[in-house]
Design a protein around this motif. Structure first.
Motif, PDB file in Angstrom:
ATOM      1  N   TYR A   1      -5.926  -3.930 -13.627  1.00  7.47           N
ATOM      2  CA  TYR A   1      -5.507  -3.296 -12.372  1.00  7.47           C
ATOM      3  C   TYR A   1      -4.439  -4.120 -11.645  1.00  7.47           C
ATOM      4  N   CYS A   2      -4.657  -5.438 -11.558  1.00  2.00           N
ATOM      5  CA  CYS A   2      -3.701  -6.291 -10.841  1.00  2.00           C
ATOM      6  C   CYS A   2      -2.789  -7.058 -11.783  1.00  2.00           C
TER       7      CYS A   2
ATOM      8  N   CYS B   1      -7.683  -8.250  -5.288  1.00  3.64           N
ATOM      9  CA  CYS B   1      -7.858  -7.078  -6.144  1.00  3.64           C
ATOM     10  C   CYS B   1      -9.309  -6.607  -6.048  1.00  3.64           C
TER      11      CYS B   1
ATOM     12  N   ASP C   1     -10.958  -4.818  -8.209  1.00  3.03           N
ATOM     13  CA  ASP C   1     -11.633  -4.790  -9.507  1.00  3.03           C
ATOM     14  C   ASP C   1     -12.107  -6.177  -9.948  1.00  3.03           C
ATOM     15  N   CYS C   2     -11.235  -7.178  -9.851  1.00  2.72           N
ATOM     16  CA  CYS C   2     -11.607  -8.536 -10.312  1.00  2.72           C
ATOM     17  C   CYS C   2     -12.009  -9.445  -9.155  1.00  2.72           C
TER      18      CYS C   2
ATOM     19  N   CYS D   1      -7.246  -8.939 -15.847  1.00  6.84           N
ATOM     20  CA  CYS D   1      -7.565  -7.704 -15.111  1.00  6.84           C
ATOM     21  C   CYS D   1      -6.430  -6.694 -15.283  1.00  6.84           C
TER      22      CYS D   1
ATOM     23  N   TRP E   1      -4.462 -10.356  -6.910  1.00  8.59           N
ATOM     24  CA  TRP E   1      -4.131  -9.896  -5.558  1.00  8.59           C
ATOM     25  C   TRP E   1      -2.974  -8.899  -5.598  1.00  8.59           C
ATOM     26  N   PHE E   2      -2.756  -8.272  -4.451  1.00 12.96           N
ATOM     27  CA  PHE E   2      -1.637  -7.354  -4.234  1.00 12.96           C
ATOM     28  C   PHE E   2      -0.968  -7.735  -2.922  1.00 12.96           C
TER      29      PHE E   2
END
Length: 71
Positions: free
Chosen positions: A30-31, A49, A51-52, A28, A36-37
């Protein structure tokens, strides 16, 4: 935009229909593949996340819709 390349050879079967193909999984963007973030300053907690959805990977789903050629 996408920068990966895969080749799909298009040839209709015996009957016209909709078809779908999945790409290979990729990390992914984005992350960064973590899934996760960190959230919160005082007590760190993880947030999935968006997106995923926490999987760390994404795939492309390509749909082909065969139709008559009506000009």
């Amino acid at each position: 935009m996408s920068d990966k390349q895969e080749i799909i050879i298009l040839e209709p079967g015996e009957r016209l229909c909709k078809e779908g193909f999945f790409s290979r999984p990729t990390s992914c963007p984005y992350c960064g593949g973590r899934g996760w973030f960190y959230s919160g300053e005082h007590e760190p907690e993880t947030v999935p996340c968006p997106d995923c959805e926490g999987s760390g990977e994404v795939i492309a789903f390509v749909t082909i819709d065969w139709r008559p050629n009506k000009r």
